[in-house]
Design a protein around this motif. Structure first.
Motif: not given
Lengths: 128, 159
Positions: B1-27
């Motif tokens: 169940m526990a998730v560490n800080n690095d894993e949260i950063i990794s998931q947050l970066k992946a989420a941001a990339e998908k929204v801003f770069t892949a979807n909105l085409r803002l690189f």
């Protein structure tokens, strides 16, 4: 020609969805609702005219899941196909939505591409 | 169940990339330097998380950059949608939050998302309650910059 209803609390997301539908060549009139409450009000008056509902999940007042669950219990509207368009993209949530409405015709996780939205709508209603 | 800080950063970066770069085409890319808004009017948009991980996701950016992002979303002149900027930025945060939530579900977390709230505000308005951890990522690119923040506290389960 049946109408398409877009149930989405974000006015920007509603505009994006409406634009994609119109640019894809669907000539259906579009009804817009900002939450499940408004959607129920619109449906109660126009249920016989609606041929497809696109529905968000997380909305104020009555959310998308509550709305489709309610729609599934009304004989006059339960046959209207519903496509969920939502940030709720886990398998568990998709399964929850399918259980809530037997006529769930599609599930589009946000963010989505215009092509994805067009394809799913195409699979449900014919382009006029 | 526990998730560490690095894993949260990794998931947050992946989420941001998908929204801003892949979807909105803002690189946009994460940058190491702090983003400064230098007296510009700034917006703060947040989505609450509740469940096995409590907290909130926040996006802080200048109003000017918010206009640019919503303009990209709507493919329209910013002057046409003044009243939609708060709503549009809220929807951006909502999409990042949804993807982050889905990513964290891989670690067994079950959470509910709140409704996005957007207002005038600065980074420091995004408070970190006692006992909560904070992740902060600065992004820049495509003529925009913003700060993504996630404050969280994991529920403690007995094994």
């Amino acid at each position: 020609m049946k109408k398409i209803m877009v149930v989405e609390d974000s006015s920007v997301q509603r505009k994006i969805i409406v634009k994609i539908i119109q640019e894809a060549g669907f000539k259906n009139e579009i009804l817009e609702a900002g939450d499940g409450n408004i959607a129920i009000d619109i449906l109660s008056e126009h249920y016989s005219e609606v041929g497809l509902i696109l529905c968000d999940w997380n909305m104020p007042n009555i959310n998308g899941l509550e709305f489709i669950r309610a729609a599934a219990n009304v004989p006059a509207v339960k046959g209207i196909p519903i496509i969920m368009v939502t940030t709720e993209g886990t398998d568990e949530k998709i399964s929850e939505a399918k259980k809530a409405h037997p006529n769930l015709a599609g599930y589009i996780p946000k963010p989505f591409t215009p092509q994805k939205l067009r394809e799913v709508i195409d699979s449900v209603i014919p382009k006029n | 169940m526990a998730v560490n800080n690095d894993e949260i950063i990794s998931q947050l970066k992946a989420a941001a990339e998908k929204v801003f770069t892949a979807n909105l085409r803002l690189f946009v890319r994460p940058v190491s330097c702090d983003i400064e808004f230098e007296g510009a009017e700034t917006l703060l948009s947040t989505v609450d998380f509740t469940g096995s991980l409590d907290g909130a996701l926040g996006l802080c950016l200048s109003s000017e950059n918010a206009f640019k992002i919503v303009s990209k979303m709507l493919d329209a002149d910013p002057n046409q949608f003044t009243c939609d900027v708060y709503d549009g930025i809220g929807e951006v945060v909502n999409m990042v939050a949804g993807l982050l939530k889905n990513g964290l579900s891989l670690y067994g977390h079950k959470m509910q998302l709140g409704i996005p709230k957007t207002r005038e505000g600065v980074e420091n308005d995004f408070r970190v309650p006692e006992g909560f951890s904070k992740v902060k990522l600065n992004y820049s690119g495509s003529g925009i910059s913003f700060i993504l923040m996630f404050v969280y506290k994991q529920a403690i389960y007995e094994s």
